[in-house]
Design an enzyme around this catalytic site. Sequence first.
Site, PDB file in Angstrom:
ATOM      1  N   PRO A   9       0.796  -1.229   0.000  1.00 11.51           N
ATOM      2  CA  PRO A   9       0.000   0.000   0.000  1.00 11.51           C
ATOM      3  C   PRO A   9       0.829   1.281   0.000  1.00 11.51           C
ATOM      4  CG  PRO A   9      -0.178  -1.139   2.103  1.00 11.51           C
ATOM      5  CD  PRO A   9       0.495  -2.089   1.151  1.00 11.51           C
ATOM      6  N   ASN A  10       0.343   2.216  -0.782  1.00 12.52           N
ATOM      7  CA  ASN A  10       0.869   3.587  -0.877  1.00 12.52           C
ATOM      8  C   ASN A  10       2.191   3.700  -1.626  1.00 12.52           C
ATOM      9  OD1 ASN A  10      -1.291   4.838   0.629  1.00 12.52           O
ATOM     10  ND2 ASN A  10      -0.457   3.794   2.416  1.00 12.52           N
ATOM     11  N   ARG A  17       4.227  11.023  -2.171  1.00 10.36           N
ATOM     12  CA  ARG A  17       4.053  10.826  -0.723  1.00 10.36           C
ATOM     13  C   ARG A  17       5.350  11.172   0.021  1.00 10.36           C
ATOM     14  NH1 ARG A  17       4.679   4.469   1.169  1.00 10.36           N
ATOM     15  NH2 ARG A  17       3.970   5.280   3.182  1.00 10.36           N
ATOM     16  N   TYR A  22      10.654   9.420   1.268  1.00 12.76           N
ATOM     17  CA  TYR A  22      10.673   8.419   0.192  1.00 12.76           C
ATOM     18  C   TYR A  22      11.253   8.930  -1.128  1.00 12.76           C
ATOM     19  CZ  TYR A  22       7.713   5.979   3.526  1.00 12.76           C
ATOM     20  OH  TYR A  22       7.236   5.382   4.656  1.00 12.76           O
ATOM     21  N   ASN A  73       8.261  -5.238  -0.725  1.00 20.83           N
ATOM     22  CA  ASN A  73       8.114  -4.113   0.198  1.00 20.83           C
ATOM     23  C   ASN A  73       6.627  -4.060   0.543  1.00 20.83           C
ATOM     24  OD1 ASN A  73       7.834  -1.779   1.598  1.00 20.83           O
ATOM     25  ND2 ASN A  73       9.014  -0.496   0.184  1.00 20.83           N
ATOM     26  N   ALA A  76       3.014  -0.607   4.896  1.00 19.92           N
ATOM     27  CA  ALA A  76       2.537  -0.663   6.283  1.00 19.92           C
ATOM     28  C   ALA A  76       2.154  -2.075   6.722  1.00 19.92           C
ATOM     29  CB  ALA A  76       1.343   0.277   6.444  1.00 19.92           C
ATOM     30  N   GLU A  97      13.063  -8.805   1.939  1.00 18.14           N
ATOM     31  CA  GLU A  97      12.248  -7.674   2.389  1.00 18.14           C
ATOM     32  C   GLU A  97      13.006  -6.377   2.095  1.00 18.14           C
ATOM     33  OE1 GLU A  97      12.290  -7.503   6.639  1.00 18.14           O
ATOM     34  OE2 GLU A  97      10.570  -6.146   6.748  1.00 18.14           O
ATOM     35  N   HIS A  99      12.819  -2.049   2.383  1.00 18.16           N
ATOM     36  CA  HIS A  99      12.184  -0.793   2.809  1.00 18.16           C
ATOM     37  C   HIS A  99      13.026   0.357   2.301  1.00 18.16           C
ATOM     38  CE1 HIS A  99       9.335  -2.939   5.162  1.00 18.16           C
ATOM     39  NE2 HIS A  99      10.329  -3.652   5.670  1.00 18.16           N
ATOM     40  N   ARG A 106      12.846   4.736  12.826  1.00 14.93           N
ATOM     41  CA  ARG A 106      11.623   5.539  12.802  1.00 14.93           C
ATOM     42  C   ARG A 106      10.739   5.203  14.014  1.00 14.93           C
ATOM     43  NH1 ARG A 106       9.127   5.374   6.932  1.00 14.93           N
ATOM     44  NH2 ARG A 106       7.838   7.026   7.861  1.00 14.93           N
TER      45      ARG A 106
HETATM   46  C1  DQA Z   1       8.129   1.427   3.991  1.00 12.50           C
HETATM   47  C2  DQA Z   1       8.154   1.669   5.498  1.00 12.50           C
HETATM   48  C3  DQA Z   1       6.795   1.383   6.094  1.00 12.50           C
HETATM   49  O1  DQA Z   1       6.831   1.609   7.505  1.00 12.50           O
HETATM   50  C4  DQA Z   1       5.747   2.288   5.489  1.00 12.50           C
HETATM   51  O2  DQA Z   1       4.475   2.002   6.021  1.00 12.50           O
HETATM   52  C5  DQA Z   1       5.747   2.238   4.006  1.00 12.50           C
HETATM   53  C6  DQA Z   1       7.017   2.202   3.312  1.00 12.50           C
HETATM   54  C7  DQA Z   1       9.466   1.796   3.330  1.00 12.50           C
HETATM   55  O3  DQA Z   1       9.646   1.433   2.168  1.00 12.50           O
HETATM   56  O4  DQA Z   1      10.300   2.471   3.927  1.00 12.50           O
HETATM   57  O5  DQA Z   1       4.701   2.303   3.367  1.00 12.50           O
HETATM   58  O6  DQA Z   1       7.927   0.037   3.769  1.00 12.50           O
END
Ligand code: DQA
Length: 144
Positions: A9-10, A17, A22, A73, A76, A97, A99, A106
């Site tokens: 998501p997102n 965003r 990011y 990735n 959330a 994984e 990020h 964080r």
């Molecule tokens: C994320 C870190 C997560 O905590 C966050 O909710 C994201 C992006 C990252 O790529 O740093 O959506 O996965």
Amino acid sequence: MKLLVINGPNLNMLGVREPDIYGRTTYADLCEQIEAHAEKIGVQVELYQSNHEGDLVDKIQEAYGKIDGIVINPGAYTHTSVAILDALKAVAIPAVEVHISEVDKREDFRQISYVRLACCATIAGHGLDGYLEAMDLLRERYEG
Ligand code: DQA
């Protein structure tokens, strides 16, 4: 070798965003970088993004028997989803994984990763390069 790169998501909102966290590169640009890198290292790649947990689970399940490595990735859902963890465990495809941000530095709630338990490595805080590094790791592992 066939890799699947999954974004949760997102991540389709990359470039828009929270650019201080990011960056300003868009999701479309990220996809181009991943495709160019796949060509460079000689692997096939499929890209998938969804904002929905069940769709991510479905995609992981579909990979069974077809995909040799997963870069994920989960956004959330990293911090909440036992379902995605279980899907990765079910298919038992080597997974890394990723990020973009340095999640470990964080908020407290970002310190927990369920998916990490089913991954052979985690790359965090390397920006978009993390996806390419994950692809390299999976390729090296596959080549043995
Ligand atoms: C994320 C870190 C997560 O905590 C966050 O909710 C994201 C992006 C990252 O790529 O740093 O959506 O996965």
